[in-house]
Design a protein around this motif. Structure first.
Motif, PDB file in Angstrom:
ATOM      1  N   GLU A 246       0.784  -1.156  -0.025  1.00 37.08           N
ATOM      2  CA  GLU A 246       0.009   0.029   0.032  1.00 37.08           C
ATOM      3  C   GLU A 246       0.788   1.432  -0.013  1.00 37.08           C
ATOM      4  O   GLU A 246       0.074   2.347  -0.190  1.00 37.08           O
ATOM      5  CB  GLU A 246      -0.812  -0.077   1.240  1.00 37.08           C
ATOM      6  N   ALA A 247       2.294   1.132   0.079  1.00 33.46           N
ATOM      7  CA  ALA A 247       3.079   2.364   0.274  1.00 33.46           C
ATOM      8  C   ALA A 247       2.982   3.013  -1.234  1.00 33.46           C
ATOM      9  O   ALA A 247       3.019   2.407  -2.141  1.00 33.46           O
ATOM     10  CB  ALA A 247       4.359   1.822   0.537  1.00 33.46           C
ATOM     11  N   ASP A 248       3.008   4.139  -1.302  1.00 30.09           N
ATOM     12  CA  ASP A 248       3.072   5.160  -2.483  1.00 30.09           C
ATOM     13  C   ASP A 248       4.470   4.824  -3.218  1.00 30.09           C
ATOM     14  O   ASP A 248       4.662   4.705  -4.484  1.00 30.09           O
ATOM     15  CB  ASP A 248       2.692   6.462  -2.422  1.00 30.09           C
ATOM     16  N   ASP A 249       5.417   4.956  -2.308  1.00 32.47           N
ATOM     17  CA  ASP A 249       6.825   4.714  -2.797  1.00 32.47           C
ATOM     18  C   ASP A 249       7.673   3.975  -1.907  1.00 32.47           C
ATOM     19  O   ASP A 249       7.346   3.947  -0.510  1.00 32.47           O
ATOM     20  CB  ASP A 249       7.478   6.347  -2.709  1.00 32.47           C
ATOM     21  N   LEU A 250       8.526   3.187  -2.321  1.00 24.64           N
ATOM     22  CA  LEU A 250       9.615   2.414  -1.673  1.00 24.64           C
ATOM     23  C   LEU A 250      11.011   2.906  -2.041  1.00 24.64           C
ATOM     24  O   LEU A 250      11.275   3.037  -3.012  1.00 24.64           O
ATOM     25  CB  LEU A 250       9.397   1.026  -1.958  1.00 24.64           C
ATOM     26  N   VAL A 251      11.852   3.388  -1.267  1.00 24.76           N
ATOM     27  CA  VAL A 251      13.085   3.812  -1.301  1.00 24.76           C
ATOM     28  C   VAL A 251      14.107   2.891  -0.482  1.00 24.76           C
ATOM     29  O   VAL A 251      13.991   2.910   0.923  1.00 24.76           O
ATOM     30  CB  VAL A 251      13.108   5.324  -0.912  1.00 24.76           C
ATOM     31  N   VAL A 252      15.019   2.374  -1.346  1.00 30.04           N
ATOM     32  CA  VAL A 252      16.270   1.775  -0.596  1.00 30.04           C
ATOM     33  C   VAL A 252      17.322   2.704  -0.539  1.00 30.04           C
ATOM     34  O   VAL A 252      17.944   3.102  -1.378  1.00 30.04           O
ATOM     35  CB  VAL A 252      16.423   0.440  -1.256  1.00 30.04           C
ATOM     36  N   ASP A 253      17.573   3.156   0.598  1.00 31.93           N
ATOM     37  CA  ASP A 253      18.957   4.282   0.916  1.00 31.93           C
ATOM     38  C   ASP A 253      18.884   4.478   2.224  1.00 31.93           C
ATOM     39  O   ASP A 253      18.022   4.270   3.009  1.00 31.93           O
ATOM     40  CB  ASP A 253      18.329   5.539   0.143  1.00 31.93           C
ATOM     41  N   TRP A 254      20.075   4.916   2.581  1.00 27.91           N
ATOM     42  CA  TRP A 254      20.278   5.301   4.083  1.00 27.91           C
ATOM     43  C   TRP A 254      19.171   6.418   4.333  1.00 27.91           C
ATOM     44  O   TRP A 254      19.187   7.442   3.381  1.00 27.91           O
ATOM     45  CB  TRP A 254      21.539   5.915   4.213  1.00 27.91           C
ATOM     46  N   PRO A 255      18.472   6.583   5.531  1.00 28.07           N
ATOM     47  CA  PRO A 255      17.643   7.539   5.659  1.00 28.07           C
ATOM     48  C   PRO A 255      18.009   8.847   5.684  1.00 28.07           C
ATOM     49  O   PRO A 255      17.279   9.730   4.950  1.00 28.07           O
ATOM     50  CB  PRO A 255      17.018   7.064   7.181  1.00 28.07           C
ATOM     51  N   HIS A 256      19.164   9.165   6.105  1.00 26.55           N
ATOM     52  CA  HIS A 256      19.671  10.692   6.597  1.00 26.55           C
ATOM     53  C   HIS A 256      19.734  10.936   4.837  1.00 26.55           C
ATOM     54  O   HIS A 256      19.734  12.193   4.464  1.00 26.55           O
ATOM     55  CB  HIS A 256      20.731  10.832   7.203  1.00 26.55           C
ATOM     56  N   ARG A 257      20.503  10.102   4.031  1.00 26.11           N
ATOM     57  CA  ARG A 257      20.967  10.526   2.542  1.00 26.11           C
ATOM     58  C   ARG A 257      19.581  10.908   1.628  1.00 26.11           C
ATOM     59  O   ARG A 257      19.374  11.661   1.037  1.00 26.11           O
ATOM     60  CB  ARG A 257      21.744   9.502   1.937  1.00 26.11           C
ATOM     61  N   TYR A 258      18.487   9.957   2.079  1.00 26.90           N
ATOM     62  CA  TYR A 258      17.248  10.055   1.301  1.00 26.90           C
ATOM     63  C   TYR A 258      16.683  11.362   1.694  1.00 26.90           C
ATOM     64  O   TYR A 258      16.029  12.252   0.778  1.00 26.90           O
ATOM     65  CB  TYR A 258      16.366   8.976   1.439  1.00 26.90           C
TER      66      TYR A 258
END
Length: 383
Positions: A246-258
């Motif tokens: 149900e997520a609109d976006d999925l991001v694989v990255d270090w949180p602070h960098r994103y």
């Protein structure tokens, strides 16, 4: 009116004649705010709501009458001391409702049609309608686009159109729906004008950091509340579409960098569920310096104390740290991921609406607050 844009855009495309009743002002304890609308077509089909049921029947009749008469009317509904079951708001509030017919030759039809089409497709716009002023201007509409361009006219001076477009454009930039009062010297109208400005903006963002089971539940609640929900985690094995359908976006990255590279604004909600210092500290160091609506972090009170110390060592001061909601959520005794998500969502709504989080039973706090902090075509939030 823009809250039912999808259905009304279809009606307009089909050539239907309809009347739309819009809440233009509220007082006391009213169930819905300015911009809430109910519409009735010439066949008697109804869509939307202005009061959650209190005065719907009377407003329905007003719409049918407006379709026959062809004139815009302004009606006030309030509590009846003599008969609580008479037409009125038995919750004690008052609402002003404007009913505008949108017939085949109605002056506002093309402006409404453009506004409804744009709103139904998610485009940003502001619709500014006269709700108080000379009778010939009542219900008149101006459609304002980002950047200041506009469609329509109030039929008066071009100066008035430009003034309203500039003021409504500023409300659009802020994503705010509400009334706009213009003084007589700025409108050339005795007594001035009052307009309802409805801003249609993209849904606010909720960014959930940490692809854990609690995040799965929070994504569902976030979508229910009308947020555009992004899940970010540095671990690709956890941030998967199978786990977060149900997520609109999925991001694989270090949180602070994103967070550094993505867009946020004054309506954005940041929920940090990683409770791992190597992720949390660099992320919160950035988040607490951003002008966002809410920053919350999961973890025990011991984790919070350690996190507070490390953030101070990173250079954050008392004012910045006071913005951090940690441990995240209201105290409802939550245990399961779903209960915890409800707890977090409740704190987000309370922060957004100025709520206290205390039980309404036995409390003197108002159920509905006049000072709604952020009306963004809210989804399903209720007091």
């Amino acid at each position: 009116m823009l809250d039912i844009a999808g259905e009304l855009a279809r009606w307009a495309d089909e050539g239907r004649e309809f009347a739309v009743a819009t809440v233009v002002a509220v007082g006391g304890s009213a169930p819905r705010g300015p911009g809430a609308a109910l519409a009735v077509d010439s066949e008697g089909t109804v869509v939307g709501s202005v009061s959650g049921g209190c005065v719907e029947g009377a407003v329905y009749d007003l719409c049918l009458q407006a379709l026959q008469d062809g004139g815009t009317v302004l009606e006030r509904f309030g509590y009846s001391d003599e008969d609580a079951f008479a037409v009125g708001l038995t919750c004690g509030g008052v609402i002003d409702v404007m009913v505008t017919p949108v017939g085949a030759r109605a002056p506002v039809r093309e402006v409404f049609r453009s506004a409804l089409s744009a709103a139904a497709s998610g485009g940003p716009l502001a619709l500014a309608r006269v709700v108080r002023g000379p009778a010939e201007l009542l219900g008149g509409a101006l459609l304002v686009h980002p950047g200041g361009s506009y469609e329509g006219s109030y039929g008066g001076s071009a100066e008035l159109d430009r003034t309203v477009a500039a003021e409504a454009g500023a409300m659009l930039d802020a994503g705010r729906t509400g009334t706009l009062a213009l003084a007589e010297d700025g409108t050339h109208c005795p007594g001035g004008l009052t307009l309802l400005v409805e801003a249609n903006v993209p849904p606010p963002r909720m960014i959930v950091f940490g692809a854990i089971d609690f995040a799965q539940a929070l994504v569902r609640v976030g979508k229910f509340l009308g947020y555009h929900v992004t899940v970010c985690d540095a671990r690709p094995v956890f941030a998967t579409r199978a786990r977060f359908p149900e997520a609109d976006d999925l991001v694989v990255d270090w949180p602070h960098r994103y967070l550094r590279r993505t867009g946020t604004d004054g309506r954005t909600v940041l929920c940090v569920l990683t409770h791992d210092a190597k992720f949390d500290i660099p992320l919160l160091e950035q988040a607490l310096r951003l002008p966002v609506a809410f920053v919350g972090a999961m973890g025990s009170r011991r984790t919070h104390a350690d996190r507070d110390r490390k953030l101070r060592e990173a250079g954050l001061g008392d004012e910045e740290l006071a913005r951090l909601r940690s441990p995240i959520g209201l105290d409802i005794g939550a245990r399961t991921p779903e209960e915890t998500a409800l707890s977090i969502a409740a704190e987000i709504v309370a922060a957004r609406r100025g709520g206290t989080g205390v039980p309404l039973t036995g409390s003197a706090t108002p159920i509905h607050r006049d000072g709604r902090r952020d009306d963004h075509r809210d989804g399903a939030e209720a007091a």
